[in-house]
Design a protein around this motif. Structure first.
Motif, mmCIF file in Angstrom:
data_model
loop_
_atom_site.group_PDB
_atom_site.id
_atom_site.type_symbol
_atom_site.label_atom_id
_atom_site.label_comp_id
_atom_site.label_asym_id
_atom_site.label_seq_id
_atom_site.Cartn_x
_atom_site.Cartn_y
_atom_site.Cartn_z
ATOM 1 N N UNK A 232 0.566 -0.959 0.113
ATOM 2 C CA UNK A 232 0.171 -0.121 -0.682
ATOM 3 C C UNK A 232 0.605 1.581 -0.061
ATOM 4 N N UNK A 233 2.634 0.830 0.273
ATOM 5 C CA UNK A 233 2.762 3.104 0.687
ATOM 6 C C UNK A 233 4.587 2.468 -0.314
ATOM 7 N N UNK A 234 4.000 1.724 -0.924
ATOM 8 C CA UNK A 234 5.141 0.296 -2.286
ATOM 9 C C UNK A 234 5.935 2.280 -2.899
ATOM 10 N N UNK A 235 6.852 2.802 -3.390
ATOM 11 C CA UNK A 235 7.527 3.805 -3.687
ATOM 12 C C UNK A 235 8.262 3.382 -4.237
ATOM 13 N N UNK A 236 8.237 2.668 -5.818
ATOM 14 C CA UNK A 236 8.983 2.226 -6.517
ATOM 15 C C UNK A 236 9.503 3.203 -7.693
ATOM 16 N N UNK A 237 10.957 4.336 -7.630
ATOM 17 C CA UNK A 237 11.099 4.515 -8.462
ATOM 18 C C UNK A 237 12.102 4.287 -10.614
ATOM 19 N N UNK A 238 12.190 2.702 -10.360
ATOM 20 C CA UNK A 238 12.961 2.071 -11.269
ATOM 21 C C UNK A 238 11.822 1.581 -11.691
ATOM 22 N N UNK A 239 11.871 1.103 -12.906
ATOM 23 C CA UNK A 239 11.752 -0.291 -14.040
ATOM 24 C C UNK A 239 9.890 -0.530 -13.165
ATOM 25 N N UNK A 240 9.243 1.592 -13.365
ATOM 26 C CA UNK A 240 7.976 1.832 -13.159
ATOM 27 C C UNK A 240 7.206 2.954 -14.499
ATOM 28 N N UNK A 241 6.419 1.776 -14.635
ATOM 29 C CA UNK A 241 5.860 2.780 -15.895
ATOM 30 C C UNK A 241 4.864 3.810 -15.883
ATOM 31 N N UNK A 242 4.422 3.327 -14.706
ATOM 32 C CA UNK A 242 3.365 4.672 -13.643
ATOM 33 C C UNK A 242 3.252 6.011 -14.107
ATOM 34 N N UNK A 243 2.762 6.982 -14.754
ATOM 35 C CA UNK A 243 3.393 8.160 -14.621
ATOM 36 C C UNK A 243 3.184 8.269 -13.776
ATOM 37 N N UNK A 244 2.395 8.111 -12.169
ATOM 38 C CA UNK A 244 2.939 8.529 -10.770
ATOM 39 C C UNK A 244 4.460 8.579 -10.356
ATOM 40 N N UNK A 245 4.648 7.847 -10.938
ATOM 41 C CA UNK A 245 6.729 7.845 -10.205
ATOM 42 C C UNK A 245 7.174 8.777 -10.712
ATOM 43 N N UNK A 246 6.681 9.580 -11.163
ATOM 44 C CA UNK A 246 7.450 10.766 -10.909
ATOM 45 C C UNK A 246 7.316 11.507 -9.840
ATOM 46 N N UNK A 247 5.709 11.703 -9.756
ATOM 47 C CA UNK A 247 5.422 11.785 -8.423
ATOM 48 C C UNK A 247 5.522 11.522 -7.213
ATOM 49 N N UNK A 248 6.286 10.374 -7.314
ATOM 50 C CA UNK A 248 7.099 9.696 -5.668
ATOM 51 C C UNK A 248 7.643 10.270 -5.675
ATOM 52 N N UNK A 249 9.036 10.669 -6.910
ATOM 53 C CA UNK A 249 10.367 10.881 -6.598
ATOM 54 C C UNK A 249 10.008 12.140 -7.065
ATOM 55 N N UNK A 250 8.892 13.749 -6.546
ATOM 56 C CA UNK A 250 9.202 14.732 -6.316
ATOM 57 C C UNK A 250 9.088 14.565 -4.985
ATOM 58 N N UNK A 251 7.483 14.107 -4.409
ATOM 59 C CA UNK A 251 7.700 14.159 -2.851
ATOM 60 C C UNK A 251 8.248 13.168 -2.053
ATOM 61 N N UNK A 252 9.038 12.907 -2.216
ATOM 62 C CA UNK A 252 10.203 12.228 -1.195
ATOM 63 C C UNK A 252 10.030 10.773 -0.166
ATOM 64 N N UNK A 253 9.742 11.156 0.935
ATOM 65 C CA UNK A 253 9.754 9.896 1.910
ATOM 66 C C UNK A 253 8.414 10.340 2.911
ATOM 67 N N UNK A 254 8.311 11.852 2.660
ATOM 68 C CA UNK A 254 7.388 12.256 4.210
ATOM 69 C C UNK A 254 6.019 11.342 4.265
ATOM 70 N N UNK A 255 5.895 10.481 5.388
ATOM 71 C CA UNK A 255 4.630 9.501 6.018
ATOM 72 C C UNK A 255 3.600 10.278 5.061
ATOM 73 N N UNK A 256 3.177 11.693 5.515
ATOM 74 C CA UNK A 256 1.659 11.841 4.766
ATOM 75 C C UNK A 256 1.607 11.631 3.176
#
Length: 393
Positions: A232-256
């Motif tokens: 549910x909280x998985x954050x993959x920056x590599x090998x990730x075809x999802x367009x959400x990957x860039x948002x994951x990259x920009x938001x970092x690892x903040x819990x919220x």
């Protein structure tokens, strides 16, 4: 004349040939054939063999049943697990054959089965030691038993399937809806808990809770977190075809941000999955195909092995389209080209170190659009697909 035996023999030769080639490549080449996850599975089995938790192996995030299943890797041979995965992959082909027989000729069913058995993609994935062949076999077995009218048996397999990997829980609503008592469906009939529906819910829930409780009793919250909560909280920056990957990259690892992003990505999936359930529940394989495609396309993590989840259902769900290869090709071509674009920029980023995040994100958007186009074609093809009700048990 081409038949199921020839396809099966060809599938066996292809997969075991890849198995032997992979063993050679692993021994002489720097780039290994064996999937990294296979070593994770094997290491987890070694911990189990010592009486320890499989989660003592970092990055093992699967049910302990998989580690138990691969204990022969420890006691017999390191290739045993791969052979099991290959056998599950071959059984997936046989399940496709049985499902494609619904209202179709043997020739059509054989061709659908052949599309899987002689397909290099699932053959390579299973031979490299990826465990997703187990999931494809379990999912198709559930559908096969369900369509034969063996509701309780299918519910047992379904409970095991959801325990193994949580995403097939999306099939529960169309399965429930499909168990109507007659063809003249009223609003109340869509939800009324008749006997078959009670059997489906009770048996599947009991099976899931029974297996999950045993694993929790043995390994505690660590099992729940690594097998379910983590995803549910998985954050993959590599090998990730999802367009959400860039948002994951920009938001970092903040819990919220982790939980907010999970909510943002989850809501579109839920809305689309529920809508498709009500629209296509009368054709369960097709409904599961569309649902799985939606789940993969709109998930915040989308890797190439996820494509196997719906590609395994495709031959069984749409056997009639094999007579229109131009139609299939025109639908798949944008999906293939957009994937190629993504892979090009991913290589530039990960291996060349070039800052191409924007181009990679645009490629991810293009890939999502092609996915949506493919899903819409699946639904459009359903208009000419012969509906078959679940048989009475």
């Amino acid at each position: 004349m081409w038949n199921i035996k020839i396809s099966l023999v060809g599938g066996v030769i292809l997969r075991f040939g890849l198995l032997m080639f992979g063993k050679w490549q692993d021994s002489v080449m720097e780039v290994k054939f064996t999937d990294v996850d296979y070593h994770v599975f094997s290491d987890a089995s070694k911990h189990v063999a010592k009486g320890e938790s499989p989660y003592a192996r970092p990055t093992y995030r699967y049910t302990p049943l998989l580690a138990l299943m691969l204990l022969p890797n420890v006691y017999i041979c390191e290739l045993t697990g791969k052979i099991m995965f290959i056998l599950c992959d071959l059984l997936t082909g046989l399940m496709i054959y049985k499902l494609a027989m619904r209202g179709q000729s043997i020739k059509t069913a054989v061709l659908c089965c052949t599309l899987w058995l002689l397909n290099p993609l699932p053959a390579v994935i299973a031979s490299r030691g990826n465990a997703d062949s187990i999931m494809t076999f379990l999912v198709l077995s559930t559908l096969h038993l369900f369509l034969l009218g063996y509701v309780k048996s299918s519910a047992v397999v379904f409970g095991l399937t959801v325990h193994w990997k949580i995403y097939p829980i999306t099939y529960s609503l169309p399965m429930y809806l499909a168990l109507t008592d007659d063809n003249n469906v009223q609003l109340l009939d869509l939800f009324w808990p008749n006997k078959k529906r009670r059997d489906l819910v009770f048996v599947s829930v009991f099976t899931f809770l029974f297996l999950t409780s045993i694993m929790y009793w043995q390994y505690g919250y660590e099992f729940l977190h690594e097998s379910y909560v983590y995803h549910l909280t998985r954050r993959d920056l590599r090998h990730n075809f999802s367009p959400y990957f860039y948002l994951i990259y920009l938001t970092g690892n903040e819990g919220a941000s982790v939980w907010l992003l999970g909510l943002i990505t989850f809501l579109p999936q839920v809305v689309l999955l529920v809508a498709v359930s009500f629209y296509l529940y009368n054709d369960l394989p097709l409904c599961c195909l569309v649902q799985t495609s939606i789940f993969v396309a709109f998930n915040k993590v989308c890797t190439s092995q996820y494509f196997l989840w719906y590609l395994s259902i495709l031959p069984a769900a749409l056997p009639h389209i094999i007579y229109q290869p131009s139609t299939v090709l025109s639908s798949l071509l944008p999906w293939i080209l957009s994937q190629g674009s993504w892979l090009f920029f991913a290589y530039q980023l990960e291996f060349e170190g070039q800052q191409v995040f924007l181009w990679l994100w645009l490629s991810s958007l293009l890939f999502l659009i092609s996915h949506v186009g493919l899903i819409s074609d699946f639904i459009k093809w359903s208009k000419t697909h012969k509906i078959q009700k679940v048989k009475s048990s």
